[in-house]
Design an enzyme around this catalytic site. Structure first.
Site, PDB file in Angstrom:
ATOM      1  N   GLN A 109      36.472  -1.330  21.166  1.00  0.00           N
ATOM      2  CA  GLN A 109      36.341  -2.553  20.353  1.00  0.00           C
ATOM      3  C   GLN A 109      35.477  -2.252  19.127  1.00  0.00           C
ATOM      4  OE1 GLN A 109      37.046  -6.025  20.362  1.00  0.00           O
ATOM      5  NE2 GLN A 109      35.123  -7.150  20.694  1.00  0.00           N
ATOM      6  N   ARG A 118      29.709   2.471  15.458  1.00  0.00           N
ATOM      7  CA  ARG A 118      28.487   1.898  16.051  1.00  0.00           C
ATOM      8  C   ARG A 118      28.026   2.627  17.307  1.00  0.00           C
ATOM      9  NH1 ARG A 118      30.164  -3.931  18.800  1.00  0.00           N
ATOM     10  NH2 ARG A 118      31.816  -3.141  20.150  1.00  0.00           N
ATOM     11  N   HIS A 157      28.192  -6.428  11.030  1.00  0.00           N
ATOM     12  CA  HIS A 157      28.287  -7.499  12.040  1.00  0.00           C
ATOM     13  C   HIS A 157      26.882  -8.085  12.306  1.00  0.00           C
ATOM     14  CE1 HIS A 157      29.099  -9.368  15.942  1.00  0.00           C
ATOM     15  NE2 HIS A 157      30.338  -8.995  15.923  1.00  0.00           N
ATOM     16  N   ASP A 166      34.461 -18.487  16.661  1.00  0.00           N
ATOM     17  CA  ASP A 166      34.829 -17.084  16.386  1.00  0.00           C
ATOM     18  C   ASP A 166      35.924 -17.115  15.323  1.00  0.00           C
ATOM     19  OD1 ASP A 166      35.628 -14.220  18.546  1.00  0.00           O
ATOM     20  OD2 ASP A 166      35.236 -14.412  16.384  1.00  0.00           O
ATOM     21  N   GLU A 195      29.099 -12.324   9.163  1.00  0.00           N
ATOM     22  CA  GLU A 195      29.427 -10.915   8.979  1.00  0.00           C
ATOM     23  C   GLU A 195      30.205 -10.681   7.676  1.00  0.00           C
ATOM     24  OE1 GLU A 195      31.524  -9.804  12.587  1.00  0.00           O
ATOM     25  OE2 GLU A 195      30.447 -11.407  13.645  1.00  0.00           O
TER      26      GLU A 195
END
Ligand code: TA6
EC number: 5.1.3.15
Length: 307
Positions: A91, A96, A166, A210, A268
């Protein structure tokens, strides 16, 4: 490793390296107006505290600090995709959860501090995404927190890359939060079959949210109760994600406290959905997010435009 980092990139009383949580190496930047921390793991900004204004970023007390997991909170870098294009892919991409290398530190006269970290393609990344690249994350710490994520296409073919800074912002109480600057824009509702919907007025949050807002080049403001507002300016991005997991999703995430949704909101700066960017061979694309705490009321100082 820490001694080498301090020898090569430390700046006396301004920038130092140490072992953070999980013994992961991190940089501490002590600027005149603010302090910040950045883990080399994921080039992950985990704290920005402007003197007199408190911590601007939200961090989970239950975050993992492991090389194979993203840190929960702060500013995860989602790259080269946003979301999960195929079930076998991680994901939000691999940036990251990669180990970045420090390439530069600077003390500016203005008097902000700067650190740059780099990630280049490797056998591991090419297994997931068969393209050469050079990704640079520049973090500038002063009155503002400014982050610039640049992708250089070092290959022979065009690259299609999504990206997201993010950012988890700390707020006093989600019930009092208002997000301004998205009025009249349309958004993709990830909680309602990716339906396109219009945003009318300011966004308040009283459930899971979201959303990927489209055609959003302008600044966004988080009104954070009576105390402060957070001004977020950006460039190189036409999409903005707003996320709050609310009660059920907070409880479902092992690295997220059950009541964490009450004191955070993600706004974000992204290249997501149809804002994916094609980067030609030898070209660079940069997204920039610059965030500043201001008094809850009163003019932001236009003379000090942060971009
Ligand atoms: O940016 C919002 C989002 O895409 C949500 O759908 C949620 O999954 C969030 O990112 C966190 O994702 P993560 O993989 O960090 O748990």
């Amino acid at each position: 490793m820490i001694d080498d980092l301090n020898l090569q990139f430390g700046i006396d009383k301004k920038i130092a390296f140490t072992l953070g949580n999980g013994d992961l190496p991190k940089a501490i930047l002590l600027a005149e107006d603010a302090t910040a921390e950045i883990y080399l793991h994921g080039a992950h900004v985990s704290s920005f505290h402007r003197h007199g204004w408190g911590e601007m970023l939200w961090m989970s007390d239950e975050s993992n600090f492991r090389t194979d997991r993203p840190i929960r909170g702060g500013v995860p870098i989602c790259w080269p995709w946003f979301g999960q294009p195929q079930p076998e892919l991680p994901q939000h991409g691999f940036a990251r959860t990669s180990q970045w290398e420090v390439i530069e530190t600077k003390a500016h006269a203005d008097p902000s501090l700067e650190i740059a970290l780099r990630l280049t393609d490797s056998e591991a990344t090419r297994q997931l995404w068969p393209h050469p690249f050079e990704l640079t994350m520049r973090v500038i710490v002063g009155r503002d927190l400014t982050m610039q994520l640049s992708c250089l296409n070092t290959g022979e073919e065009p690259l299609d890359a999504e990206a997201a800074l993010h950012t988890y912002f700390h707020v006093q109480d989600i019930d009092a939060v208002r997000v301004a600057g998205l009025d009249g824009r349309s958004y993709i509702d990830k909680l309602d079959a990716m339906q396109g919907k219009p945003q009318a007025g300011e966004l308040t949050i009283d459930r899971e949210v979201d959303r990927i807002y489209l055609e959003t080049p302008d600044a966004v403001t988080i009104h954070d109760g009576a105390e402060r507002r957070i001004e977020i300016q950006k460039s190189g991005s036409l999409s903005t994600v707003v996320w709050n997991p609310w009660i059920d999703k907070s409880a479902a995430m092992a690295d997220f406290p059950n009541d964490g949704y009450r004191t955070m909101v993600c706004v974000e700066t992204t290249n997501a959905a149809d804002d994916v960017r094609t980067i030609q061979p030898g070209e660079v694309h940069t997204i920039t997010q610059s965030c500043r705490c201001e008094p809850a009321t009163g003019p932001a100082d236009p003379a000090e435009a942060i971009l």
